[in-house]
Design an enzyme around this catalytic site. Structure first.
Site, PDB file in Angstrom:
ATOM      1  N   PHE A  41       0.861  -1.190   0.000  1.00  0.00           N
ATOM      2  CA  PHE A  41       0.000   0.000   0.000  1.00  0.00           C
ATOM      3  C   PHE A  41       0.891   1.232   0.000  1.00  0.00           C
ATOM      4  O   PHE A  41       1.669   1.446   0.934  1.00  0.00           O
ATOM      5  CB  PHE A  41      -0.947   0.055   1.204  1.00  0.00           C
ATOM      6  CG  PHE A  41      -1.851   1.270   1.115  1.00  0.00           C
ATOM      7  CD1 PHE A  41      -3.021   1.228   0.379  1.00  0.00           C
ATOM      8  CD2 PHE A  41      -1.493   2.475   1.713  1.00  0.00           C
ATOM      9  CE1 PHE A  41      -3.830   2.357   0.248  1.00  0.00           C
ATOM     10  CE2 PHE A  41      -2.290   3.606   1.581  1.00  0.00           C
ATOM     11  CZ  PHE A  41      -3.462   3.544   0.847  1.00  0.00           C
ATOM     12  N   ASP A  44       9.251   2.894   2.101  1.00  0.00           N
ATOM     13  CA  ASP A  44       8.053   3.666   2.436  1.00  0.00           C
ATOM     14  C   ASP A  44       7.796   3.490   3.929  1.00  0.00           C
ATOM     15  O   ASP A  44       7.298   2.460   4.375  1.00  0.00           O
ATOM     16  CB  ASP A  44       6.852   3.183   1.613  1.00  0.00           C
ATOM     17  CG  ASP A  44       5.595   4.013   1.906  1.00  0.00           C
ATOM     18  OD1 ASP A  44       5.568   4.720   2.937  1.00  0.00           O
ATOM     19  OD2 ASP A  44       4.634   3.928   1.119  1.00  0.00           O
ATOM     20  N   LYS A  55       2.372  10.982   7.607  1.00  0.00           N
ATOM     21  CA  LYS A  55       1.585  10.671   8.809  1.00  0.00           C
ATOM     22  C   LYS A  55       2.123  11.316  10.086  1.00  0.00           C
ATOM     23  O   LYS A  55       1.880  12.488  10.318  1.00  0.00           O
ATOM     24  CB  LYS A  55       1.433   9.147   8.927  1.00  0.00           C
ATOM     25  CG  LYS A  55       0.605   8.598   7.749  1.00  0.00           C
ATOM     26  CD  LYS A  55      -0.031   7.262   7.985  1.00  0.00           C
ATOM     27  CE  LYS A  55      -1.070   6.966   6.916  1.00  0.00           C
ATOM     28  NZ  LYS A  55      -0.710   5.934   5.955  1.00  0.00           N
TER      29      LYS A  55
HETATM   30  C1  LIG Z   1      -0.962   5.995   4.472  1.00  0.00           C
HETATM   31  C2  LIG Z   1       0.113   5.480   3.618  1.00  0.00           C
HETATM   32  C3  LIG Z   1       0.421   6.080   2.377  1.00  0.00           C
HETATM   33  C4  LIG Z   1      -0.397   7.204   1.798  1.00  0.00           C
HETATM   34  O1  LIG Z   1      -0.454   8.327   2.600  1.00  0.00           O
HETATM   35  P1  LIG Z   1      -1.643   9.393   2.379  1.00  0.00           P
HETATM   36  O2  LIG Z   1      -1.271  10.520   3.295  1.00  0.00           O
HETATM   37  O3  LIG Z   1      -2.911   8.708   2.776  1.00  0.00           O
HETATM   38  O4  LIG Z   1      -1.623   9.767   0.941  1.00  0.00           O
HETATM   39  C5  LIG Z   1       1.501   5.579   1.666  1.00  0.00           C
HETATM   40  N1  LIG Z   1       2.226   4.545   2.117  1.00  0.00           N
HETATM   41  C6  LIG Z   1       1.964   3.943   3.292  1.00  0.00           C
HETATM   42  C7  LIG Z   1       2.826   2.816   3.754  1.00  0.00           C
HETATM   43  C8  LIG Z   1       0.892   4.367   4.070  1.00  0.00           C
HETATM   44  O5  LIG Z   1       0.599   3.740   5.207  1.00  0.00           O
END
Ligand SMILES: *Cc1c(COP(=O)(O)O)cnc(C)c1O
Length: 400
Positions: free
Chosen positions: A141, A226, A255
């Site tokens: 994701f 990521d 985040k």
């Molecule tokens: C939440 C998340 C994203 C995307 O972040 P948004 O602020 O919702 O666009 C990308 N990669 C990971 C691993 C995430 O948990």
């Protein structure tokens, strides 16, 4: 004040239905606690997918955002501001990287990483024009833009949204041989979550990231971590990749970078990689704005000052041990690192949703992911007493 039913009805009528939230309408938050419009209090065991690691409405963040909003909110990058340089310096000093590029949402930072890695491929590695390939993992994701969903393994994320962006290939998460086989002369990057969050807190086999880092180096392929959900203390280290003692070429954060106060994301990397961007190559009107930077600076300081990384390591171990002692007919197994735990349910348990609804009734908010996993991710400011109190409720729900 509006009631729960009023809010739900309005949202259903006027808001697009791209989510299926629990029917709880929140109006206040403080630390690990949130309160709904009826005045009922809950422990937040999702923490906005780990954006709220520092706890809801952290007083230091409230103060900083109020002061900065009253002083200067937005300049655009056409002019400079006096917050971005210090966030850049402090973030690089904290993480040991040379450069950063600020964005707003996580998905934008992932897009930024993809562009940087591709351009590095063409200008530094020497890949033929438009041939660059990035390897990703099954179950990934990375966000919801058109390019990012192009390499999702979730059919629903893609169906109806084509044509999709080419240039990505997929390997099974944790499979080192598949990574070796997938690399060719056009491979510029390997984009990976050190622990997969949305997939259900999936920890790869021990040694996978270490091997992957070696293979990437050997083949002149950039390793891109990521850490949007796994980073900034969630797993008991600043970054989840530290559990395998590696150093990715590029790290994507978001985040908790703002403690849930404001959308702030960034990519951090070397001069060699982020240096590929020239003026005009990339940008964002709000990216790097003074509010975002002032909030992020404070959010990072809170992680250090309140020892949230150490807390996550210690309390996570405690919580996981206690969970493993619960004798539940529904649970298959538990997995995770730090205060980030996936409760993996057996098939016959009937999915995570009903357990989350039962927890909600008892005053604990958690959310199922991928049908049969309950993700446990409270703000890292949680105390041992609060964990004990939540454990009673979790045990109740899992053994009833
Ligand atoms: C939440 C998340 C994203 C995307 O972040 P948004 O602020 O919702 O666009 C990308 N990669 C990971 C691993 C995430 O948990």
């Amino acid at each position: 004040m509006a009631t729960t039913q009023e809010c739900i009805a309005l949202e259903n009528q006027f808001g697009a239905h791209n989510y299926k939230p629990l029917d709880v309408v929140l109006t206040k938050g403080s630390g690990i606690w949130v309160e709904d419009v009826e005045g009922k209090k809950y422990m937040d065991f999702l923490a906005a997918y780990s954006a709220v690691n520092q706890g809801h409405c952290h007083p230091r963040l409230v103060k900083v955002i109020q002061e900065q909003a009253a002083r200067l909110a937005l300049t655009s990058r056409a002019f400079r501001n006096d917050q971005l340089p210090f966030l850049a310096k402090e973030l690089c000093e904290l993480t040991g990287y040379e450069m950063m590029l600020p964005m707003n949402s996580g998905a934008e930072a992932v897009e930024t990483a993809i562009k940087a890695v591709r351009k590095w491929g063409y200008t530094v590695k020497g890949v033929e024009a438009n041939k660059a390939e990035i390897i990703v993992c099954d179950g990934n994701f990375h966000g919801r833009t058109t390019t990012i969903i192009s390499f999702s393994s979730e059919d629903q994320y893609k169906e109806g949204f084509g044509p999709l962006t080419p240039g990505f290939s997929m390997i099974p998460y944790g499979n080192i041989d598949a990574l070796k086989k997938a690399i060719n002369k056009n491979t510029v990057g390997f984009l990976v979550e050190p622990i997969q969050g949305e997939s259900g807190v999936v920890v790869p086999p021990k040694g996978f990231l270490k091997e992957a880092a070696k293979i990437c180096k050997l083949n002149n392929v950039l390793l891109v971590a990521d850490e949007i959900q796994s980073g900034l203390g969630r797993t008991g280290t600043l970054f989840a990749f530290e559990h395998e003692n590696i150093r990715p070429d590029m790290v994507i954060i978001g985040k908790a970078l703002s403690g849930g106060m404001y959308p702030v994301s960034a990519v951090i990397s070397s001069k060699e990689v982020l240096g590929v961007f020239n003026p005009g190559d990339h940008g964002s009107t709000y990216g790097g704005n003074p509010i975002a930077c002032a909030v992020a600076r404070e959010a990072l300081k809170i992680i250090i000052d309140e020892k949230l990384i150490e807390r996550s390591a210690e309390l996570g171990k405690y919580l996981l041990n206690k969970l493993r002692n619960i004798n539940s007919p529904y649970v298959d197994f538990y997995r995770g690192k730090g205060l980030w735990i996936g409760i993996v349910l057996k098939k016959e348990a009937g999915g995570g949703r009903r357990f989350c609804e039962a927890l909600q009734k008892k005053g604990v908010l958690a959310k199922e992911t991928h049908e049969n996993v309950i993700r446990i991710a409270p703000p890292l400011v949680i105390t041992k007493n609060e964990i004990d109190s939540a454990l009673e409720k979790i045990e109740d729900v899992l053994t009833r």
